[in-house]
Design an enzyme around this catalytic site. Sequence first.
Site, mmCIF file in Angstrom:
data_model
loop_
_atom_site.group_PDB
_atom_site.id
_atom_site.type_symbol
_atom_site.label_atom_id
_atom_site.label_comp_id
_atom_site.label_asym_id
_atom_site.label_seq_id
_atom_site.Cartn_x
_atom_site.Cartn_y
_atom_site.Cartn_z
ATOM 1 C CB CYS A 1 -0.924 -0.004 1.214
ATOM 2 S SG CYS A 1 -2.032 -1.410 1.286
ATOM 3 C CD GLN B 1 -12.205 -8.054 -10.702
ATOM 4 O OE1 GLN B 1 -11.328 -7.641 -9.946
ATOM 5 N NE2 GLN B 1 -12.149 -7.887 -12.011
ATOM 6 C CD GLU C 1 -9.818 -17.178 -18.743
ATOM 7 O OE1 GLU C 1 -8.652 -17.458 -18.424
ATOM 8 O OE2 GLU C 1 -10.235 -16.015 -18.892
ATOM 9 C CG ASP D 1 -11.455 -7.626 -17.670
ATOM 10 O OD1 ASP D 1 -10.368 -7.008 -17.677
ATOM 11 O OD2 ASP D 1 -12.083 -7.891 -16.628
ATOM 12 C CB CYS E 1 -5.898 -4.359 -14.666
ATOM 13 S SG CYS E 1 -4.921 -5.611 -15.526
#
Length: 474
Positions: free
Chosen positions: A85, A305, A355, A404, A431
């Site tokens: 973080c 997620q 996928e 995605d 992302c």
Amino acid sequence: MSRKRKEHPVIENVLIEDIAAEGKALSHIDGKVVFVPFVVPGDVVDIRVLKSKKTYCEAKAVALKKFSEKRVDAKCPHFGVCGGCKWQMLEYTSQLETKQKLVKETLEHLGNVKSNEMRPICGSEKIFHYRNKLEYTFSTRAWIDNPQENTPSTNNGALGFHISGLFDKVLDIKSCLLQDELSNTIRLFVRNYAIANNLPFYDIRNHTGYLRNLVVRNNSAGEWMLIVIVADDWPDQLVPLLTALRDNFPQVTSLHYIINNKLNDSYADLKAHLFAGNPYLEERMTTYRKDGFLRFRINPKSFYQTNSEQAHRLYRYVAEFADLRDNDTVYDLYTGTGTIAQFVAPMCNRVIGIEYVNEAIDDAKANAYLNRLNNTSFFAGDMAEILTEDFINAHGKPDIVITDPPRAGMHEKVIRQLIAAAPRKIIYVSCNPATQARDIKLMSEFYDPARIQPVDMFPHTHHVENIVELVRKK
């Protein structure tokens, strides 16, 4: 005996100007960009250069002379050592502003995308305790930061997170604020039990020891899944540990173990053994169905997620941008376990999900059956090989494509096939705005960017999800 590296002199009173693409802050000294971690724009610091190249330097702050108005106190006791973080010292509104700016600049500079239709970033209501999964590592080599000598040393064991850039060093975590507090309680219980009962932690250098990883998952209903990963099948060691976990934590409704005797920590190809409870967790997500929600079963190796609340918001934006019609055929590329595909399935005629991970497709099919969705079909295979003209002829031309992809973006062969299929819209979720911008540029002769929506899935990090609506030119 190795030579001691000569240190650069300290440079005093450096004004931190901005934040760069990978989350470090930056300044300029003598015509060079200087990257400095763990500081924020407006800070004035003394720095020491660690690495110097022709056009840039990497440095660290050794003294903070003046606090920026954007600086806040970091709550995590491991901030600055744990690399998870890196933006905790930056107020959250500034984090969102920075992410919005980075997405905008990336799309404009790399994709020639006009950002007039970019909406304000969707921030996370929770900025702590927002994750539903954490994976901890056991190691014989614990990282200890000695502030007097400013050098690391090791002791006999740690259960926590890897130190960035050091594959064999693990920071022994006392408290992590990313998941519900029970995650800390469970981790500390396992660590203390292992030490008290002489269960050896794993040594990644020498490939010795027993305890390797601990995976902790939870759902919004307050149910928990634990996966204990060990190096060998030693029932006399493992069964008492698992029994203690079962008996001390009634919140754990799904308890598993995995035996990993490989030389790496990946376990996607290994069998998960159920020790106690249910074989899965179940998560519910509100949707547009008449009954109001979808159900997703999460197995030990399932992808879901990790920020459930933000995932729901992201899916709603995808559905809004797609503007689906009752007779539409939708292709959901890189569908994972089919969560987006099933979210939009009630709004269209049918959804085709593709996928490359077989187990993910198995989960997608199982969840579609659970949700009584008879208009979804899922296929496993390499995207560049499976998405062909023959496949489209067999399964129908897509009206809408939702894609995605992983951080590397889409294969050029996939992009060419999308252009040939000529869907009305492509909803591109990413992302990595850099590879997203690259791919949009490759499609720019045939598709115009319209609405853009950044979504913050991971507060206190530089990571950001971004959705771009691409509309086929007439």
